[in-house]
Scaffold this motif. Structure first.
Motif, PDB file in Angstrom:
ATOM      1  N   ILE A 198      10.155   5.357   2.296  1.00  0.00           N
ATOM      2  CA  ILE A 198       9.716   6.749   2.302  1.00  0.00           C
ATOM      3  C   ILE A 198       9.662   7.217   0.854  1.00  0.00           C
ATOM      4  O   ILE A 198      10.620   7.053   0.099  1.00  0.00           O
ATOM      5  CB  ILE A 198      10.679   7.630   3.121  1.00  0.00           C
ATOM      6  CG1 ILE A 198      10.668   7.189   4.595  1.00  0.00           C
ATOM      7  CG2 ILE A 198      10.293   9.104   2.995  1.00  0.00           C
ATOM      8  CD1 ILE A 198      11.711   7.864   5.450  1.00  0.00           C
ATOM      9  N   LEU A 199       8.526   7.785   0.463  1.00  0.00           N
ATOM     10  CA  LEU A 199       8.340   8.266  -0.911  1.00  0.00           C
ATOM     11  C   LEU A 199       8.383   9.787  -0.952  1.00  0.00           C
ATOM     12  O   LEU A 199       7.974  10.451   0.017  1.00  0.00           O
ATOM     13  CB  LEU A 199       7.006   7.773  -1.471  1.00  0.00           C
ATOM     14  CG  LEU A 199       6.813   6.265  -1.558  1.00  0.00           C
ATOM     15  CD1 LEU A 199       5.396   5.927  -2.019  1.00  0.00           C
ATOM     16  CD2 LEU A 199       7.847   5.648  -2.490  1.00  0.00           C
ATOM     17  N   THR A 211       5.526  12.592   3.865  1.00  0.00           N
ATOM     18  CA  THR A 211       4.077  12.694   3.684  1.00  0.00           C
ATOM     19  C   THR A 211       3.507  11.460   2.994  1.00  0.00           C
ATOM     20  O   THR A 211       2.300  11.285   2.945  1.00  0.00           O
ATOM     21  CB  THR A 211       3.707  13.934   2.849  1.00  0.00           C
ATOM     22  OG1 THR A 211       4.367  13.853   1.585  1.00  0.00           O
ATOM     23  CG2 THR A 211       4.110  15.215   3.568  1.00  0.00           C
ATOM     24  N   ARG A 212       4.400  10.625   2.452  1.00  0.00           N
ATOM     25  CA  ARG A 212       3.960   9.402   1.753  1.00  0.00           C
ATOM     26  C   ARG A 212       4.947   8.279   2.021  1.00  0.00           C
ATOM     27  O   ARG A 212       6.138   8.515   2.203  1.00  0.00           O
ATOM     28  CB  ARG A 212       3.899   9.634   0.240  1.00  0.00           C
ATOM     29  CG  ARG A 212       2.869  10.652  -0.179  1.00  0.00           C
ATOM     30  CD  ARG A 212       2.868  10.939  -1.680  1.00  0.00           C
ATOM     31  NE  ARG A 212       2.519   9.756  -2.446  1.00  0.00           N
ATOM     32  CZ  ARG A 212       3.282   9.235  -3.408  1.00  0.00           C
ATOM     33  NH1 ARG A 212       4.417   9.788  -3.744  1.00  0.00           N
ATOM     34  NH2 ARG A 212       2.895   8.171  -4.060  1.00  0.00           N
ATOM     35  N   GLY A 213       4.435   7.061   2.001  1.00  0.00           N
ATOM     36  CA  GLY A 213       5.297   5.894   2.156  1.00  0.00           C
ATOM     37  C   GLY A 213       4.684   4.683   1.488  1.00  0.00           C
ATOM     38  O   GLY A 213       3.478   4.638   1.239  1.00  0.00           O
ATOM     39  N   ARG A 214       5.538   3.718   1.169  1.00  0.00           N
ATOM     40  CA  ARG A 214       5.073   2.444   0.605  1.00  0.00           C
ATOM     41  C   ARG A 214       5.390   1.367   1.642  1.00  0.00           C
ATOM     42  O   ARG A 214       6.520   1.256   2.102  1.00  0.00           O
ATOM     43  CB  ARG A 214       5.779   2.127  -0.709  1.00  0.00           C
ATOM     44  CG  ARG A 214       5.354   0.761  -1.292  1.00  0.00           C
ATOM     45  CD  ARG A 214       6.027   0.464  -2.630  1.00  0.00           C
ATOM     46  NE  ARG A 214       5.426   1.297  -3.667  1.00  0.00           N
ATOM     47  CZ  ARG A 214       6.095   2.203  -4.387  1.00  0.00           C
ATOM     48  NH1 ARG A 214       7.381   2.394  -4.213  1.00  0.00           N
ATOM     49  NH2 ARG A 214       5.470   2.913  -5.307  1.00  0.00           N
ATOM     50  N   ALA A 215       4.391   0.578   1.975  1.00  0.00           N
ATOM     51  CA  ALA A 215       4.549  -0.489   2.955  1.00  0.00           C
ATOM     52  C   ALA A 215       4.276  -1.834   2.311  1.00  0.00           C
ATOM     53  O   ALA A 215       3.261  -2.005   1.636  1.00  0.00           O
ATOM     54  CB  ALA A 215       3.613  -0.271   4.129  1.00  0.00           C
ATOM     55  N   TYR A 216       5.187  -2.755   2.523  1.00  0.00           N
ATOM     56  CA  TYR A 216       5.048  -4.143   2.068  1.00  0.00           C
ATOM     57  C   TYR A 216       4.628  -4.942   3.294  1.00  0.00           C
ATOM     58  O   TYR A 216       5.395  -5.091   4.244  1.00  0.00           O
ATOM     59  CB  TYR A 216       6.374  -4.653   1.507  1.00  0.00           C
ATOM     60  CG  TYR A 216       6.853  -3.882   0.303  1.00  0.00           C
ATOM     61  CD1 TYR A 216       6.555  -4.318  -0.979  1.00  0.00           C
ATOM     62  CD2 TYR A 216       7.591  -2.712   0.436  1.00  0.00           C
ATOM     63  CE1 TYR A 216       6.984  -3.619  -2.101  1.00  0.00           C
ATOM     64  CE2 TYR A 216       8.025  -2.001  -0.678  1.00  0.00           C
ATOM     65  CZ  TYR A 216       7.719  -2.462  -1.937  1.00  0.00           C
ATOM     66  OH  TYR A 216       8.144  -1.757  -3.035  1.00  0.00           O
ATOM     67  N   ILE A 247       0.826  -1.205   0.000  1.00  0.00           N
ATOM     68  CA  ILE A 247       0.000   0.000   0.000  1.00  0.00           C
ATOM     69  C   ILE A 247       0.863   1.258   0.000  1.00  0.00           C
ATOM     70  O   ILE A 247       1.999   1.252   0.465  1.00  0.00           O
ATOM     71  CB  ILE A 247      -0.955   0.035   1.211  1.00  0.00           C
ATOM     72  CG1 ILE A 247      -0.179  -0.001   2.539  1.00  0.00           C
ATOM     73  CG2 ILE A 247      -1.968  -1.085   1.134  1.00  0.00           C
ATOM     74  CD1 ILE A 247      -1.045   0.207   3.774  1.00  0.00           C
ATOM     75  N   ILE A 248       0.289   2.313  -0.539  1.00  0.00           N
ATOM     76  CA  ILE A 248       0.870   3.643  -0.434  1.00  0.00           C
ATOM     77  C   ILE A 248       0.123   4.343   0.693  1.00  0.00           C
ATOM     78  O   ILE A 248      -1.116   4.356   0.711  1.00  0.00           O
ATOM     79  CB  ILE A 248       0.702   4.448  -1.749  1.00  0.00           C
ATOM     80  CG1 ILE A 248       1.356   3.715  -2.919  1.00  0.00           C
ATOM     81  CG2 ILE A 248       1.253   5.863  -1.585  1.00  0.00           C
ATOM     82  CD1 ILE A 248       2.851   3.545  -2.819  1.00  0.00           C
ATOM     83  N   ILE A 249       0.863   4.910   1.619  1.00  0.00           N
ATOM     84  CA  ILE A 249       0.265   5.567   2.777  1.00  0.00           C
ATOM     85  C   ILE A 249       0.418   7.076   2.640  1.00  0.00           C
ATOM     86  O   ILE A 249       1.507   7.570   2.346  1.00  0.00           O
ATOM     87  CB  ILE A 249       0.959   5.113   4.078  1.00  0.00           C
ATOM     88  CG1 ILE A 249       0.813   3.609   4.252  1.00  0.00           C
ATOM     89  CG2 ILE A 249       0.398   5.854   5.285  1.00  0.00           C
ATOM     90  CD1 ILE A 249       1.660   3.070   5.376  1.00  0.00           C
ATOM     91  N   ASN A 250      -0.659   7.786   2.863  1.00  0.00           N
ATOM     92  CA  ASN A 250      -0.611   9.234   3.022  1.00  0.00           C
ATOM     93  C   ASN A 250      -0.362   9.469   4.513  1.00  0.00           C
ATOM     94  O   ASN A 250      -1.263   9.279   5.328  1.00  0.00           O
ATOM     95  CB  ASN A 250      -1.911   9.890   2.572  1.00  0.00           C
ATOM     96  CG  ASN A 250      -2.140   9.692   1.087  1.00  0.00           C
ATOM     97  OD1 ASN A 250      -1.212   9.726   0.285  1.00  0.00           O
ATOM     98  ND2 ASN A 250      -3.383   9.475   0.718  1.00  0.00           N
ATOM     99  N   VAL A 251       0.869   9.814   4.848  1.00  0.00           N
ATOM    100  CA  VAL A 251       1.280   9.923   6.249  1.00  0.00           C
ATOM    101  C   VAL A 251       0.678  11.176   6.877  1.00  0.00           C
ATOM    102  O   VAL A 251       0.821  12.275   6.342  1.00  0.00           O
ATOM    103  CB  VAL A 251       2.820   9.945   6.363  1.00  0.00           C
ATOM    104  CG1 VAL A 251       3.255  10.124   7.814  1.00  0.00           C
ATOM    105  CG2 VAL A 251       3.425   8.677   5.770  1.00  0.00           C
ATOM    106  N   GLU A 252       0.017  10.979   8.005  1.00  0.00           N
ATOM    107  CA  GLU A 252      -0.576  12.095   8.736  1.00  0.00           C
ATOM    108  C   GLU A 252       0.189  12.398  10.016  1.00  0.00           C
ATOM    109  O   GLU A 252       0.231  13.538  10.460  1.00  0.00           O
ATOM    110  CB  GLU A 252      -2.038  11.796   9.050  1.00  0.00           C
ATOM    111  CG  GLU A 252      -2.886  11.687   7.788  1.00  0.00           C
ATOM    112  CD  GLU A 252      -4.281  11.158   8.035  1.00  0.00           C
ATOM    113  OE1 GLU A 252      -4.620  10.806   9.195  1.00  0.00           O
ATOM    114  OE2 GLU A 252      -5.048  11.070   7.067  1.00  0.00           O
TER     115      GLU A 252
END
Length: 130
Positions: free
Chosen positions: A126-127, A107-112, A40-45
């Motif tokens: 970290i994206l 502000t964004r990340g990819r998690a496996y 997933i791509i996460i919109n980090v809050e």
């Protein structure tokens, strides 16, 4: 005198020795990414420092790249290994630590993720902001 010279040399060698890093071979991490049940791509809050070597990343799912466990827009909370926010010893092993300040500024990340929703072999990326 020889014993003193030898002792001083031994102490100097011990003090200048660098720690060994026993990471897994790169293909182990590549396999974890390739075989992760969910990506997933996460919109980090928010990022909270939860221990000397752990952060909690909170946000929403911005995109689902693989898997059926998550939906876009859903709230997500992950434990991500991180270092740098407190002084801690260098650790050896398979853990991949994210830089705490970079993680907190992201502000964004990819998690496996595995089936249970935990990081597959510490694979978090970290994206760059869009």
């Amino acid at each position: 005198m020889r014993k003193l010279t030898f002792a001083l040399a031994a102490i100097a060698a011990a003090l200048t020795a660098s720690p060994a890093f026993a990471l897994l071979p790169p293909q182990a991490y590549a396999n974890a990414r390739a075989n992760a049940a969910n990506v997933i791509i996460i919109n980090v809050e928010a990022v909270e420092f939860t221990s000397a070597m752990s952060c909690t990343v909170r946000g929403t799912v911005g995109a689902v790249e693989r898997g059926a466990k998550y939906e876009g827009g859903a709230a997500v909370e992950l434990t991500v290994p991180c270092r740098g926010h407190v002084m801690s010893p260098v650790m050896t092993g398979a853990v991949i630590f994210q830089n705490s300040q970079a993680l907190q500024a992201s502000t964004r990340g990819r998690a496996y993720l595995d089936d249970a929703g935990a990081l597959a072999l510490y694979q978090y990326e970290i994206l760059a902001a869009e």
